[in-house]
Design a protein around this motif. Structure first.
Motif, mmCIF file in Angstrom:
data_model
loop_
_atom_site.group_PDB
_atom_site.id
_atom_site.type_symbol
_atom_site.label_atom_id
_atom_site.label_comp_id
_atom_site.label_asym_id
_atom_site.label_seq_id
_atom_site.Cartn_x
_atom_site.Cartn_y
_atom_site.Cartn_z
ATOM 1 N N ALA A 187 0.839 -1.199 0.000
ATOM 2 C CA ALA A 187 0.000 0.000 0.000
ATOM 3 C C ALA A 187 0.874 1.249 0.000
ATOM 4 N N ALA A 188 0.374 2.293 -0.579
ATOM 5 C CA ALA A 188 1.119 3.558 -0.630
ATOM 6 C C ALA A 188 1.236 4.145 0.765
ATOM 7 N N PRO A 189 2.375 4.659 1.109
ATOM 8 C CA PRO A 189 2.535 5.271 2.431
ATOM 9 C C PRO A 189 1.611 6.487 2.591
ATOM 10 N N GLN A 197 2.208 12.898 -2.613
ATOM 11 C CA GLN A 197 1.365 11.867 -3.209
ATOM 12 C C GLN A 197 1.866 11.489 -4.602
ATOM 13 N N ALA A 198 2.248 12.507 -5.404
ATOM 14 C CA ALA A 198 2.726 12.251 -6.744
ATOM 15 C C ALA A 198 4.007 11.433 -6.709
ATOM 16 N N LYS A 199 4.942 11.798 -5.814
ATOM 17 C CA LYS A 199 6.198 11.065 -5.707
ATOM 18 C C LYS A 199 5.945 9.603 -5.268
ATOM 19 N N SER A 200 5.002 9.407 -4.333
ATOM 20 C CA SER A 200 4.712 8.054 -3.866
ATOM 21 C C SER A 200 4.134 7.184 -4.972
ATOM 22 N N LEU A 201 3.206 7.767 -5.766
ATOM 23 C CA LEU A 201 2.634 7.019 -6.890
ATOM 24 C C LEU A 201 3.690 6.698 -7.942
ATOM 25 N N ALA A 202 4.616 7.664 -8.162
ATOM 26 C CA ALA A 202 5.692 7.425 -9.120
ATOM 27 C C ALA A 202 6.601 6.310 -8.620
ATOM 28 N N ALA A 203 6.812 6.230 -7.296
ATOM 29 C CA ALA A 203 7.653 5.175 -6.735
ATOM 30 C C ALA A 203 7.021 3.803 -6.915
ATOM 31 N N LEU A 204 5.705 3.797 -7.009
ATOM 32 C CA LEU A 204 5.020 2.523 -7.252
ATOM 33 C C LEU A 204 5.030 2.122 -8.714
ATOM 34 N N GLY A 205 5.590 2.987 -9.609
ATOM 35 C CA GLY A 205 5.700 2.634 -11.023
ATOM 36 C C GLY A 205 4.633 3.214 -11.905
ATOM 37 N N LEU A 206 3.803 4.101 -11.373
ATOM 38 C CA LEU A 206 2.756 4.702 -12.196
ATOM 39 C C LEU A 206 3.360 5.758 -13.113
ATOM 40 N N THR A 207 2.755 5.887 -14.303
ATOM 41 C CA THR A 207 3.207 6.908 -15.265
ATOM 42 C C THR A 207 2.643 8.267 -14.866
ATOM 43 N N ALA A 212 -1.675 11.628 -12.839
ATOM 44 C CA ALA A 212 -2.594 12.738 -13.063
ATOM 45 C C ALA A 212 -4.023 12.284 -12.870
ATOM 46 N N ALA A 213 -4.351 11.076 -13.398
ATOM 47 C CA ALA A 213 -5.711 10.565 -13.258
ATOM 48 C C ALA A 213 -6.034 10.283 -11.797
ATOM 49 N N GLN A 214 -5.038 9.770 -11.057
ATOM 50 C CA GLN A 214 -5.262 9.474 -9.653
ATOM 51 C C GLN A 214 -5.508 10.745 -8.825
ATOM 52 N N LEU A 215 -4.744 11.799 -9.128
ATOM 53 C CA LEU A 215 -4.822 13.025 -8.314
ATOM 54 C C LEU A 215 -5.798 14.061 -8.867
ATOM 55 N N GLY A 216 -6.357 13.773 -10.076
ATOM 56 C CA GLY A 216 -7.315 14.728 -10.660
ATOM 57 C C GLY A 216 -6.654 16.003 -11.157
ATOM 58 N N ILE A 217 -5.407 15.880 -11.672
ATOM 59 C CA ILE A 217 -4.693 17.044 -12.194
ATOM 60 C C ILE A 217 -4.272 16.741 -13.604
ATOM 61 N N THR A 218 -3.686 17.714 -14.293
ATOM 62 C CA THR A 218 -3.232 17.492 -15.656
ATOM 63 C C THR A 218 -1.881 16.819 -15.631
ATOM 64 N N PRO A 219 -1.493 16.164 -16.734
ATOM 65 C CA PRO A 219 -0.190 15.490 -16.779
ATOM 66 C C PRO A 219 0.955 16.470 -16.568
ATOM 67 N N ASP A 220 0.829 17.719 -17.054
ATOM 68 C CA ASP A 220 1.911 18.671 -16.880
ATOM 69 C C ASP A 220 2.149 18.961 -15.402
ATOM 70 N N VAL A 221 1.041 19.139 -14.676
ATOM 71 C CA VAL A 221 1.191 19.438 -13.244
ATOM 72 C C VAL A 221 1.732 18.211 -12.520
ATOM 73 N N ALA A 222 1.305 17.018 -12.948
ATOM 74 C CA ALA A 222 1.785 15.812 -12.349
ATOM 75 C C ALA A 222 3.281 15.679 -12.539
ATOM 76 N N ALA A 223 3.783 16.053 -13.742
ATOM 77 C CA ALA A 223 5.201 15.953 -14.009
ATOM 78 C C ALA A 223 5.980 16.908 -13.144
ATOM 79 N N ILE A 224 5.407 18.083 -12.919
ATOM 80 C CA ILE A 224 6.107 19.077 -12.076
ATOM 81 C C ILE A 224 6.165 18.573 -10.643
ATOM 82 N N LEU A 225 5.059 18.006 -10.158
ATOM 83 C CA LEU A 225 5.043 17.532 -8.770
ATOM 84 C C LEU A 225 6.013 16.361 -8.552
#
Length: 228
Positions: A187-189, A197-207, A212-225
């Motif tokens: 489970a995610a910490p 949250q974005a870093k944790s999801l990325a650590a789990l291997g999510l693109t 972005a879909a998980q957090l309800g943001i755009t891919p650009d904002v997800a990449a910045i986070l």
């Protein structure tokens, strides 16, 4: 009918066990063999002296004609016989009676008369009902001494050993072992900020798109986070 007397009968002054009598059709006797059978030579019947022994019988070859008697323990009791213990002596004499007894023993799969076996003899009828000297017909049943063993009885298996229980205590049984629970998916910490949250999801291997879909943001904002 006479025979060589038993040695103990001579010594003790007795005449042996009372004879099993079959005077009328339907007369029967059942008893357990209490001693090995004894052989004796048959004698002729003298109608002029019915109570006296006749001459010994022989085959044309000169060989003696032999018969057998056997003592049976029965439930018979004769008040006229002192200390009657129920033992009756059964004389197996004459070719027909010998053949009938022999056939019954063979039908039971036994090698011969044996101590402990049970013999049942029934006088069924005469060849000529009006002639007391005519042939008798018999029904014979033989049960070998080892009949129970021959039936192949199997011993009852012993119960499994149990642990002694103290007086007044209730017996208990050991509980069945509980299987281990299945391994849980990682489970995610716990996180509190969008960047974490974005870093944790990325650590789990999510693109980035999945984050972005998980957090309800755009891919650009997800990449910045993720890169923050």
């Amino acid at each position: 009918m006479t025979q060589t007397p038993n040695a103990n009968d001579v010594l003790m002054g007795g005449g042996g066990a009372p004879t099993a009598k079959f005077a009328h059709p339907g007369d029967t006797i059942t008893g357990r063999v209490v001693a090995p059978p004894q052989a004796y030579q048959e004698r002729e019947y003298d109608k002029n002296n019915p109570g006296r022994p006749g001459d010994p019988k022989y085959y044309p070859s000169g060989d003696p004609i032999m018969a057998v008697y056997v003592d049976l323990a029965t439930d018979m009791r004769d008040p006229s016989i002192q200390d009657d213990d129920g033992i009756r002596r059964f004389y197996i004499e004459g070719r027909y009676l010998k053949a009938d007894v022999r056939d019954a023993i063979r039908a039971a799969g036994a090698p011969g008369l044996e101590v402990g076996a049970t013999l049942t003899v029934t006088f069924t009828h005469r060849e000529d009902p009006d002639d007391k000297r005519s042939r008798k017909f018999w029904q014979i049943t033989y049960v070998p001494a080892g009949n129970a063993a021959l039936m192949g009885e199997q011993p009852t298996p012993a119960p499994a050993p149990t642990t002694p229980v103290a007086a007044g205590a209730q017996p208990t049984t050991a509980p069945a072992p509980t299987p281990p629970p299945p391994a849980a998916a990682p489970a995610a910490p716990a996180v509190t900020t969008p960047a974490a949250q974005a870093k944790s999801l990325a650590a789990l291997g999510l693109t980035v798109e999945q984050i972005a879909a998980q957090l309800g943001i755009t891919p650009d904002v997800a990449a910045i986070l993720v890169a923050a």
